[in-house]
Write an enzyme that holds these catalytic residues in place. Structure first.
Site, mmCIF file in Angstrom:
data_model
loop_
_atom_site.group_PDB
_atom_site.id
_atom_site.type_symbol
_atom_site.label_atom_id
_atom_site.label_comp_id
_atom_site.label_asym_id
_atom_site.label_seq_id
_atom_site.Cartn_x
_atom_site.Cartn_y
_atom_site.Cartn_z
ATOM 1 N N GLU A 137 0.821 -1.203 0.000
ATOM 2 C CA GLU A 137 0.000 0.000 0.000
ATOM 3 C C GLU A 137 0.857 1.256 0.000
ATOM 4 O O GLU A 137 1.932 1.283 0.593
ATOM 5 C CB GLU A 137 -0.890 0.028 1.242
ATOM 6 C CG GLU A 137 -2.064 -0.907 1.114
ATOM 7 C CD GLU A 137 -2.683 -1.223 2.452
ATOM 8 O OE1 GLU A 137 -3.894 -1.079 2.590
ATOM 9 O OE2 GLU A 137 -1.943 -1.612 3.366
ATOM 10 N N GLU A 191 9.393 -2.566 7.844
ATOM 11 C CA GLU A 191 10.449 -1.943 8.644
ATOM 12 C C GLU A 191 11.608 -1.633 7.686
ATOM 13 O O GLU A 191 12.339 -2.538 7.272
ATOM 14 C CB GLU A 191 10.874 -2.902 9.765
ATOM 15 C CG GLU A 191 12.121 -2.503 10.523
ATOM 16 C CD GLU A 191 12.152 -1.030 10.947
ATOM 17 O OE1 GLU A 191 11.209 -0.569 11.598
ATOM 18 O OE2 GLU A 191 13.136 -0.351 10.609
ATOM 19 N N SER A 196 11.331 6.015 8.925
ATOM 20 C CA SER A 196 10.825 5.721 10.258
ATOM 21 C C SER A 196 11.177 4.279 10.625
ATOM 22 O O SER A 196 10.984 3.362 9.830
ATOM 23 C CB SER A 196 9.302 5.909 10.277
ATOM 24 O OG SER A 196 8.791 5.649 11.560
ATOM 25 N N ASN A 239 -4.962 4.961 16.261
ATOM 26 C CA ASN A 239 -6.043 4.658 15.317
ATOM 27 C C ASN A 239 -6.478 3.229 15.526
ATOM 28 O O ASN A 239 -5.669 2.312 15.425
ATOM 29 C CB ASN A 239 -5.541 4.804 13.875
ATOM 30 C CG ASN A 239 -5.078 6.210 13.593
ATOM 31 O OD1 ASN A 239 -5.759 7.169 13.926
ATOM 32 N ND2 ASN A 239 -3.901 6.345 13.004
ATOM 33 N N CYS A 249 -1.982 5.772 9.939
ATOM 34 C CA CYS A 249 -0.862 5.024 10.508
ATOM 35 C C CYS A 249 -1.368 3.752 11.153
ATOM 36 O O CYS A 249 -2.295 3.785 11.944
ATOM 37 C CB CYS A 249 -0.160 5.820 11.593
ATOM 38 S SG CYS A 249 0.510 7.343 11.032
HETATM 39 N N1 SAH Z 1 8.306 0.015 10.919
HETATM 40 C C1 SAH Z 1 8.532 1.434 10.887
HETATM 41 C C2 SAH Z 1 7.763 2.062 9.751
HETATM 42 C C3 SAH Z 1 6.256 1.981 9.859
HETATM 43 S S1 SAH Z 1 5.790 3.509 10.448
HETATM 44 C C4 SAH Z 1 8.212 2.038 12.245
HETATM 45 O O1 SAH Z 1 7.712 1.321 13.102
HETATM 46 O O2 SAH Z 1 8.494 3.202 12.475
HETATM 47 C C5 SAH Z 1 4.245 3.419 10.979
HETATM 48 C C6 SAH Z 1 4.001 4.520 11.997
HETATM 49 O O3 SAH Z 1 2.631 4.399 12.373
HETATM 50 C C7 SAH Z 1 4.833 4.318 13.239
HETATM 51 O O4 SAH Z 1 5.175 5.470 13.926
HETATM 52 C C8 SAH Z 1 3.863 3.452 14.017
HETATM 53 O O5 SAH Z 1 4.257 3.362 15.299
HETATM 54 C C9 SAH Z 1 2.549 4.160 13.737
HETATM 55 N N2 SAH Z 1 1.373 3.317 14.006
HETATM 56 C C10 SAH Z 1 1.272 1.983 13.883
HETATM 57 N N3 SAH Z 1 0.052 1.539 14.252
HETATM 58 C C11 SAH Z 1 -0.657 2.631 14.616
HETATM 59 C C12 SAH Z 1 -1.999 2.824 15.091
HETATM 60 N N4 SAH Z 1 -2.850 1.804 15.245
HETATM 61 N N5 SAH Z 1 -2.386 4.091 15.369
HETATM 62 C C13 SAH Z 1 -1.524 5.127 15.184
HETATM 63 N N6 SAH Z 1 -0.276 5.005 14.742
HETATM 64 C C14 SAH Z 1 0.174 3.764 14.459
#
Ligand code: SAH
Length: 364
Positions: A84, A166, A195, A300, A356
């Site tokens: 996505e 990741e 990230s 979220n 996110c």
């Molecule tokens: N694996 C990397 C890249 C993905 S980033 C990382 O973890 O940073 C995805 C972002 O969305 C991250 O900051 C993650 O923590 C956030 N995220 C994941 N699930 C979420 C949710 N349910 N609600 C809000 N933010 C979320």
């Protein structure tokens, strides 16, 4: 790695190195629509390239948010795996509005199909890990958005590697993709954010890697207390926070400019990481770090907004409650009082599960 990427490699290996640059340059020229149209290349070479698809992504589903300017694309890769990409629009902000300037978009790009990190709050990890993306597949997400937006007089102004996956587990391909994008577009290094949930080996490698472009870093912190972080991010290794302080020092020695702050991402999960103890732990940790910003992220729910009292959704995912807005405001104020630049990030695209943590290849 995707087979078409290997094929391209093989074709380019038998050519002088400037050929690769010509090919890469052409990818970003929106007047060119296929390898056969790259007029700077000899005809025989173009014919060889024709076995490779011009773009490795096929749109499976496109969703447009009804509440904000967010679109989500579910792409099918050549081997059938799905990823996505989210395209988030905003109008020109007042301060930098230039007469006639195109709207600027941020794209949220995937680095893997699925994700092996298994953070408990994130939908992407629930579906498991499929494979790493090739540099081309990462670049093609940019190219897709570039062409889409050009038709609307808009453009990609920022890239965040915050889609599926990741990025640091796919270090070499991410590095190559970002280098090629930077070399062939007007994007600067600080317009790109990688990230990570925290992969120490790769973060160390980055510090001495002259070829990795000096993009911005965001670290998904989510708790400054080890036990909590371990509980919500199974990839967490004991001692990580202590190690992070040292890494941040080395990072700032290498990139002393304040534009290279580290962005700490902190999802607020009610009753899990949002009490006073966690707030104080965050403040204590941050005091040891040179330049950073904090991004508080309201959680979220990963599906089933309609069933607010349940803790497990229909797919068996654990659901958390959102931290109440007053408590988020309290955190925001306290962190600002401590002298830390802090923002609250309200995710766009929630109605189409493009926010996110909601990216999991469902074509609702
Ligand atoms: N694996 C990397 C890249 C993905 S980033 C990382 O973890 O940073 C995805 C972002 O969305 C991250 O900051 C993650 O923590 C956030 N995220 C994941 N699930 C979420 C949710 N349910 N609600 C809000 N933010 C979320």
């Amino acid at each position: 790695m995707a087979s078409q990427s290997k094929q391209l490699q093989e074709i380019l290996d038998s050519q002088p190195s400037y050929r690769r640059k010509q090919v890469e340059h052409a990818w970003f020229d929106i007047t060119i629509n296929g390898y056969d149209e790259i007029s700077t290349l000899p005809k025989e070479f173009r014919e060889k390239l024709m076995v490779i698809p011009w773009n490795s992504l096929e749109v499976h589903t496109a969703l447009q948010s009804k509440v904000d300017n967010t679109r989500k694309y579910l792409f099918k890769l050549i081997d059938g795996n799905m990823i996505e990409t989210v395209v988030m629009g905003r109008k020109n902000l007042k301060d930098d509005a230039v007469e006639g300037a195109p709207d600027r978009y941020t794209i949220c790009v995937s680095s893997q199909a699925g994700c092996p990190m298994k953070c408990v709050f994130c939908a992407t990890g629930k579906a498991g890990f499929k494979r790493h993306l090739s540099a081309e597949e990462i670049i093609d997400q940019y190219r897709f958005a570039q062409r889409l937006l050009a038709k609307e007089g808009a453009r990609v102004a920022n890239i965040v590697m915050m889609g599926q996956g990741e990025p640091l587990l796919n270090y070499e391909q991410v590095k190559r993709a970002l280098s090629v994008i930077l070399a062939n577009t007007d994007l600067g290094e600080t317009k790109i954010t990688v990230s990570t949930a925290g992969v120490p080996a790769a973060m160390n490698k980055f510090l001495t890697d002259e070829d990795f472009p000096p993009v911005r870093w965001a670290l998904s912190l989510h708790s400054a207390i080890e036990e909590t972080r371990q509980q919500i991010m199974p990839s967490h290794k004991k001692g990580f926070l202590e190690w992070l302080v040292k890494w941040a020092e080395d990072y700032h020695r290498r990139f002393p400019s304040r534009t290279h702050f580290i962005g700490f991402e902190y999802i607020m999960l009610s009753g899990i990481n949002d009490d006073e103890k966690h707030l104080q732990a965050l403040i204590t940790l941050c005091k040891k770090i040179p330049y950073f910003r904090i991004n508080l992220i309201p959680y979220n729910r990963i599906t089933d907004e309609a069933r607010p009292h349940e803790t497990i959704n229909t797919d068996g995912f654990q659901l958390f409650d959102r931290t109440p807005p007053e408590l988020i405001t309290h955190w925001h104020e306290e962190l600002m009082k401590a002298g830390f630049t802090t923002t609250v990030r309200y995710s766009q695209g929630q109605d189409i599960a493009a926010a996110c943590g909601q990216l999991r290849n469902k074509a609702e």
